[in-house]
Design a protein around this motif. Structure first.
Motif, mmCIF file in Angstrom:
data_model
loop_
_atom_site.group_PDB
_atom_site.id
_atom_site.type_symbol
_atom_site.label_atom_id
_atom_site.label_comp_id
_atom_site.label_asym_id
_atom_site.label_seq_id
_atom_site.Cartn_x
_atom_site.Cartn_y
_atom_site.Cartn_z
ATOM 1 N N TYR A 78 50.442 -27.877 15.098
ATOM 2 C CA TYR A 78 49.701 -26.966 14.236
ATOM 3 C C TYR A 78 48.354 -26.685 14.887
ATOM 4 O O TYR A 78 47.971 -27.338 15.865
ATOM 5 N N THR A 79 47.653 -25.728 14.348
ATOM 6 C CA THR A 79 46.352 -25.338 14.901
ATOM 7 C C THR A 79 45.294 -25.415 13.812
ATOM 8 O O THR A 79 45.504 -24.949 12.686
ATOM 9 N N VAL A 80 44.171 -26.019 14.140
ATOM 10 C CA VAL A 80 43.016 -26.038 13.254
ATOM 11 C C VAL A 80 42.027 -24.999 13.771
ATOM 12 O O VAL A 80 41.525 -25.131 14.896
ATOM 13 N N PRO A 81 41.749 -23.953 13.004
ATOM 14 C CA PRO A 81 40.774 -22.943 13.458
ATOM 15 C C PRO A 81 39.419 -23.573 13.756
ATOM 16 O O PRO A 81 39.025 -24.555 13.111
ATOM 17 N N ASP A 82 38.729 -23.015 14.713
ATOM 18 C CA ASP A 82 37.419 -23.562 15.106
ATOM 19 C C ASP A 82 36.475 -23.700 13.922
ATOM 20 O O ASP A 82 35.697 -24.668 13.837
ATOM 21 N N ALA A 83 36.559 -22.751 12.988
ATOM 22 C CA ALA A 83 35.648 -22.769 11.838
ATOM 23 C C ALA A 83 35.904 -23.971 10.919
ATOM 24 O O ALA A 83 35.016 -24.376 10.155
ATOM 25 N N GLU A 84 37.108 -24.532 10.990
ATOM 26 C CA GLU A 84 37.455 -25.656 10.112
ATOM 27 C C GLU A 84 37.258 -27.024 10.773
ATOM 28 O O GLU A 84 37.385 -28.049 10.122
ATOM 29 N N ILE A 85 36.942 -27.021 12.070
ATOM 30 C CA ILE A 85 36.765 -28.290 12.785
ATOM 31 C C ILE A 85 35.684 -29.162 12.148
ATOM 32 O O ILE A 85 35.882 -30.367 11.949
#
Length: 391
Positions: free
Chosen positions: A24-31
């Protein structure tokens, strides 16, 4: 190879490993938010040449056994990069996690298995199962309610304590249910779900649904009612969606009587093993456990390959537990004839309420006399295990 706990500076590496392993991918904004949530975890990592190669998370949680709260270590995020697999790293992390949980005073450990047989090897056992019921639109038939109530809908942004109050009362009727605080509800329960709370004629919350509707399917993730009338009114609320949906799916405890009481109870039902659990500290658990007083005593000879401190003999008397340490390894050199022999998996399943002593005895998981099994059966309170959450 080095084992150490991850620090805040390592959190990004942990997130990257999770994204790779679980695809899965975590968007940069949610890191940043993910990093903040990781502060609540204990993360054990194995490092190869200063690179994180494998990891395991421990969540500090609590569960209900009836109306009593118990400390539980939740295992999650177990992952290894492919180039480091089949080196025994997960085994090492599990052993370290068991030691860490014992040091932290956690009685039990729960996890959601990718493979049940894999975690059974390390002492975890199935402690909760669920059933999924699929009902087509034609069978969404209203039932007669004997009193008036009202439904109010809520979301993550408008969360109400009424939902928590109903859940806590419901959880007290089971074993293994997670203790949820308001933050857990917001961070881990809602997601994109809608909550529908049923209030009785006196304005008291008596039940709720957690659901979503997509592509003309109503997916009811939690169906919680504290009495029969609430159950009927929540069902009728679902039926009010008949112009919007072609099908309704329900996730329920295997102990739930649904759909027996419907006008058309012949429905497709899938029964699935779900969460696994194990005892972390047997002496602490047995001393706290609410055994029934029967005037009888039972010897338990317990084996535990991966948490050797649990291995040994336990004498259960009314109001008293006596422990005799296993002298050589986790098994008795000369097994005594008196008493019941079982591993930590089976003891966990019994105490957490998923299986009864006679049931596992008949399956061959307890060795000993039937009379002693019946004596243990009398001491174990009746319980129904269930776990609605995921981590």
């Amino acid at each position: 190879m080095m084992i150490r706990k991850l620090e805040e500076r390592d959190f990004l590496e942990s997130i990257k490993l999770s994204m790779y392993a679980f695809q899965y991918t975590v968007p940069d904004a949610e890191i940043p938010k993910r990093k903040e949530m990781l502060k609540e975890h204990q993360i054990l990592g194995i490092w190869e040449k200063e690179k994180l190669s494998a990891k395991l998370h421990i969540l500090n949680l609590k569960i209900w056994l009836g109306d009593t709260q118990w400390d539980m270590g939740g295992i999650a995020g177990v992952a290894t990069y492919p180039e480091y697999r089949r080196k025994g790293y997960v085994k090492i992390l599990i052993q370290e996690a068991l030691k860490e949980m014992k040091r932290s005073g956690q009685h039990f450990s729960f996890l959601h298995p990718f493979d049940i047989s894999f975690y059974r090897h390390f002492g975890w056992e199935i402690i909760s199962e669920y059933k999924k019921v699929t009902i087509p639109k034609n069978d969404l038939q209203f039932m007669e309610a004997s009193s008036a109530g009202r439904v109010e809908r809520f979301s993550k942004a408008t969360h109400t304590e009424d939902l928590e109050a109903v859940y806590n009362r419901f959880a007290a009727g089971f074993s293994c249910m997670l203790v949820r605080d308001a933050q857990w509800w917001v961070d881990h329960v809602y997601g994109d779900l809608t909550a529908a709370v049923l209030y009785n004629g006196s304005g008291k919350p008596q039940g709720y649904l957690l659901y979503k509707i997509k592509d003309r399917v109503m997916d009811v993730k939690e169906f919680v009612s504290l009495d029969r009338e609430t159950r009927i009114q929540l069902w009728n609320f679902i039926c009010q969606h008949d112009s919007m949906i072609d099908q309704a799916n329900f996730t329920l405890s295997v102990h739930d009587s649904f759909p027996y009481y419907l006008k058309q109870p012949k429905q497709r039902i899938e029964h699935t093993p779900y969460f696994m659990g194990r005892i972390v500290d047997a002496r602490a658990v047995l001393k706290k456990y609410p055994f029934r007083e029967t005037g009888k005593q039972v010897f338990l000879h317990v084996s535990d390959e991966y948490a050797g401190w649990n291995a040994g003999t336990y004498l259960l008397k009314d109001g008293e537990i006596t422990y005799f340490e296993a002298r050589e390894g986790s098994h008795c050199t000369h097994p005594p004839k008196k008493g019941l022999h079982l591993n930590i998996n089976t003891l966990s399943s019994i105490l957490l309420g998923n299986k009864r002593p006679m049931e596992v005895y008949e399956m061959g998981y307890i060795a000993g006399s039937k009379a002693e099994v019946l004596a243990l059966e009398e001491k174990i309170p009746q319980a129904k295990s269930f776990f609605y959450d995921f981590f």
